[in-house]
Scaffold this motif. Structure first.
Motif, PDB file in Angstrom:
ATOM      1  N   ASP A 155       0.897  -1.159   0.000  1.00 50.81           N
ATOM      2  CA  ASP A 155       0.000   0.000   0.000  1.00 50.81           C
ATOM      3  C   ASP A 155       0.938   1.213   0.000  1.00 50.81           C
ATOM      4  N   MET A 156       1.335   1.643  -1.171  1.00 51.62           N
ATOM      5  CA  MET A 156       2.402   2.632  -1.338  1.00 51.62           C
ATOM      6  C   MET A 156       2.248   3.919  -0.533  1.00 51.62           C
ATOM      7  N   PRO A 157       1.064   4.533  -0.499  1.00 44.26           N
ATOM      8  CA  PRO A 157       0.964   5.801   0.242  1.00 44.26           C
ATOM      9  C   PRO A 157       1.333   5.680   1.722  1.00 44.26           C
ATOM     10  N   GLN A 158       1.272   4.466   2.275  1.00 42.01           N
ATOM     11  CA  GLN A 158       1.600   4.275   3.693  1.00 42.01           C
ATOM     12  C   GLN A 158       3.103   4.117   3.941  1.00 42.01           C
ATOM     13  N   CYS A 159       3.855   3.797   2.904  1.00 43.95           N
ATOM     14  CA  CYS A 159       5.286   3.493   3.066  1.00 43.95           C
ATOM     15  C   CYS A 159       6.077   4.739   3.455  1.00 43.95           C
ATOM     16  N   ILE A 160       6.978   4.567   4.448  1.00 47.58           N
ATOM     17  CA  ILE A 160       7.807   5.702   4.899  1.00 47.58           C
ATOM     18  C   ILE A 160       9.278   5.471   4.522  1.00 47.58           C
ATOM     19  N   TYR A 161       9.545   4.459   3.705  1.00 44.61           N
ATOM     20  CA  TYR A 161      10.902   4.162   3.192  1.00 44.61           C
ATOM     21  C   TYR A 161      11.905   3.931   4.319  1.00 44.61           C
TER      22      TYR A 161
END
Ligand code: SF4
Ligand code: SF4
Length: 112
Positions: free
Chosen positions: A41-47
């Motif tokens: 869920d890309m928008p949740q990723c903080i890298y």
């Protein structure tokens, strides 16, 4: 007795159809907990890179500079460890398998 058992197995195998399926032409049944492929869920990723550091096969590439997350599907062994360690819970195990491929099977996602 052993010969009788062996004969039974032999005759059963002779008249039984193939035990294998023509995947991917005919898909196997999937269950709720089938380990298919990792989804993000890309928008949740903080890298944070936790998934990359803990992946036992080095299948994940996280690049904070280009805000991207990538996975080499053929390296992934579907252990699910990345989804367990992700602090944002943005990784999950989908029960659909990766599309079969002769070459590379890499996916890259970005928030840019
Ligand atoms: S499921 Fe396992 S092998 Fe696949 S990317 Fe996650 S940690 Fe790596
Ligand atoms: S552990 Fe989760 S939040 Fe951190 S980089 Fe991986 S997917 Fe993104």
């Amino acid at each position: 007795m052993a010969i009788l058992n062996m004969s039974k197995t032999l005759f059963k195998s002779l008249f039984h159809g193939p035990y294998t399926t023509l995947y991917p032409l005919k898909e196997k049944d999937k269950y709720e907990r089938t380990r298919g492929k990792i989804e993000i869920d890309m928008p949740q990723c903080i890298y944070c890179g936790m998934c990359q550091r803990r992946c036992p096969t080095g299948a994940i590439q996280v690049d904070k500079a280009s805000v991207s997350w990538g996975i080499d599907r053929l390296k992934c062994i579907q252990c699910g460890y990345c989804s367990e360690v992700c602090p944002k819970k943005c990784l999950s195990m989908d029960n659909h398998y990766t599309t079969p491929s002769y070459g590379e099977s890499k996916d890259k996602f970005t928030n840019a």
